[in-house]
Write an enzyme that holds these catalytic residues in place. Sequence first.
Site, short mmCIF file in Angstrom:
data_model
loop_
_atom_site.label_atom_id
_atom_site.label_comp_id
_atom_site.label_asym_id
_atom_site.label_seq_id
_atom_site.Cartn_x
_atom_site.Cartn_y
_atom_site.Cartn_z
N GLU A 1 -6.34 -10.52 -1.26
CA GLU A 1 -7.13 -10.29 -0.04
C GLU A 1 -8.60 -10.23 -0.41
O GLU A 1 -9.34 -9.34 0.02
CB GLU A 1 -6.70 -8.97 0.63
CG GLU A 1 -5.21 -8.93 0.96
CD GLU A 1 -4.78 -7.67 1.71
OE1 GLU A 1 -5.65 -6.91 2.18
OE2 GLU A 1 -3.57 -7.46 1.82
N GLU B 1 0.80 -1.23 0.00
CA GLU B 1 0.00 0.00 0.00
C GLU B 1 0.83 1.28 0.00
O GLU B 1 0.62 2.16 0.84
CB GLU B 1 -0.97 -0.03 1.19
CG GLU B 1 -1.93 -1.20 1.10
CD GLU B 1 -2.83 -1.39 2.32
OE1 GLU B 1 -2.81 -0.53 3.21
OE2 GLU B 1 -3.54 -2.40 2.38
O1 G3I Z 1 -4.60 -8.26 18.79
C1 G3I Z 1 -5.09 -7.03 19.34
C2 G3I Z 1 -5.68 -7.25 20.67
O2 G3I Z 1 -4.65 -7.67 21.55
C3 G3I Z 1 -6.33 -5.97 21.16
O3 G3I Z 1 -6.93 -6.18 22.39
C4 G3I Z 1 -7.38 -5.49 20.14
C5 G3I Z 1 -8.03 -4.17 20.55
O4 G3I Z 1 -8.31 -3.37 19.43
O5 G3I Z 1 -6.71 -5.30 18.95
C6 G3I Z 1 -6.12 -6.46 18.41
O6 G3I Z 1 -5.48 -6.15 17.24
C7 G3I Z 1 -6.27 -5.86 16.12
C8 G3I Z 1 -5.90 -6.86 15.02
O7 G3I Z 1 -6.55 -6.52 13.82
C9 G3I Z 1 -6.25 -8.29 15.39
O8 G3I Z 1 -7.62 -8.43 15.54
C10 G3I Z 1 -5.99 -4.45 15.67
O9 G3I Z 1 -6.48 -3.54 16.61
C11 G3I Z 1 -6.63 -4.19 14.33
O10 G3I Z 1 -6.19 -2.92 13.84
C12 G3I Z 1 -6.19 -5.23 13.34
O11 G3I Z 1 -6.84 -5.02 12.12
C13 G3I Z 1 -6.25 -5.60 10.99
C14 G3I Z 1 -5.90 -4.50 9.98
O12 G3I Z 1 -5.40 -5.09 8.79
C15 G3I Z 1 -4.82 -3.56 10.52
O13 G3I Z 1 -3.61 -4.24 10.66
C16 G3I Z 1 -7.23 -6.58 10.38
O14 G3I Z 1 -7.41 -7.68 11.26
C17 G3I Z 1 -6.69 -7.09 9.04
O15 G3I Z 1 -7.69 -7.85 8.38
C18 G3I Z 1 -6.32 -5.92 8.15
O16 G3I Z 1 -5.73 -6.43 6.96
C19 G3I Z 1 -5.38 -5.46 5.98
C20 G3I Z 1 -4.12 -5.97 5.28
O17 G3I Z 1 -3.10 -6.23 6.21
C21 G3I Z 1 -3.65 -4.97 4.22
N1 G3I Z 1 -4.72 -4.61 3.32
C22 G3I Z 1 -6.00 -4.19 3.90
C23 G3I Z 1 -6.45 -5.25 4.90
C24 G3I Z 1 -7.80 -4.89 5.48
O18 G3I Z 1 -7.67 -3.71 6.23
#
Ligand code: G3I
Length: 373
Positions: A263, A158
Amino acid sequence: MAKKLSRIRSFAVLMLACGITAKNVSAQATPSLKEVFKNDFLIGTAMNTPQIEEKDAAADALIKQQFNAVTPENIMKAEIIQPGWDKYNFDEADKLVAYAQKNNIKVNAHTLIWHSQLPAFMRRIQSADSVKKYFENHITTVAGRYDGKVYSWDVVNEALNEDGTLRKSVFLDKLGDNYIVEAFRLAQKAAPHTKLYYNDYNIEQPKKRAGAIAIIKKIQAAGVRIDGVGIQGHWKAGSVPLKDIEESIKTFSALGIEVMFTELDLTVLPNPWDNTTAEVSATAKSSKEMNPYAAGLPDSAQQTLTQSYADLFRLFRKYKKNISRVTFWGVNDGQSWLNGWPIPGRTNYPLLFDRDFKPKPAFFSVITTAKGQ
Ligand code: G3I
């Protein structure tokens, strides 16, 4: 009763439209995506932490049955894998590699350089020299550790704006616009046996695609290896940009690299904005209109989803020589990030398996495309 009968009738029509009868569904049990597309492309899924830790038995069974490629949804991102300057946390990534090895599944590692999900210590760094040191250490250490153990890396994720210019980020700011070439150069050195990809959303759109092409050509012109491009595929059921996707497959392939859909998910929910994006930092307010299917997906929406998936996979099959992998962003609907983004607490249905891990009509419509229908 009348309502129920009409529901059953329209579902039957939908299944028949996809060439699916009760007889052939039960006779075949559940077909396997990786089997039916084995001569076409790899079929992948994102894996979340409980799945990687083998704490989700139903998902585990489905992953082994349906997929031959996996991408860690979160655990190889910078903030998790390198939480401190000299502190790495490889536990989860090692588990994923062991799981994949045991089950003969290819790992696409995700991701080395991304402006998002950076560790707190990195976000505090001010000097260009220190950013450079972080950049070199991170790529060399992480890509080096998994060389020969993972199949591929999303080296840079990205890096583009919608208009095709480079996104403002700490990397662009401190390292200059050659940072993408340098990321690939470092990854190539550290991971000579691993395929190296550029990954982004909306790069099927002409302007952003032009930006991706410029990146790829620049890497190639520098004599650095890039093996493929990942079009993420966060689209909306009923308005998948098929023409742009087809044009992108042709144009990216002409650069001599693999094309992947990395994705894939199709939202069925209303979009709070006019545009489509997968920008993780975007948020919007919750409301009843924005969460219309909390009690279940109506047949009309189910049908739209089924049709869109069939259209997409027909296109993928047409270009199977150019496409090396299609990865879904999650195992079942309940596990998709789209239930929480861009509005928290919604009920979405973007994947091929429902919340009980049961194949949906969209699954069968995808399977049908493998038979050339
Ligand atoms: O694991 C922590 C947990 O310990 C905590 O208590 C909780 C509270 O918010 O957060 C948890 O982490 C979250 C994680 O997902 C696991 O569930 C993060 O906040 C959250 O931001 C994270 O979101 C991910 C996002 O990327 C940001 O990294 C999504 O699961 C994931 O599907 C998404 O994937 C992205 C690709 O990497 C890149 N392209 C877009 C795609 C969709 O956004």
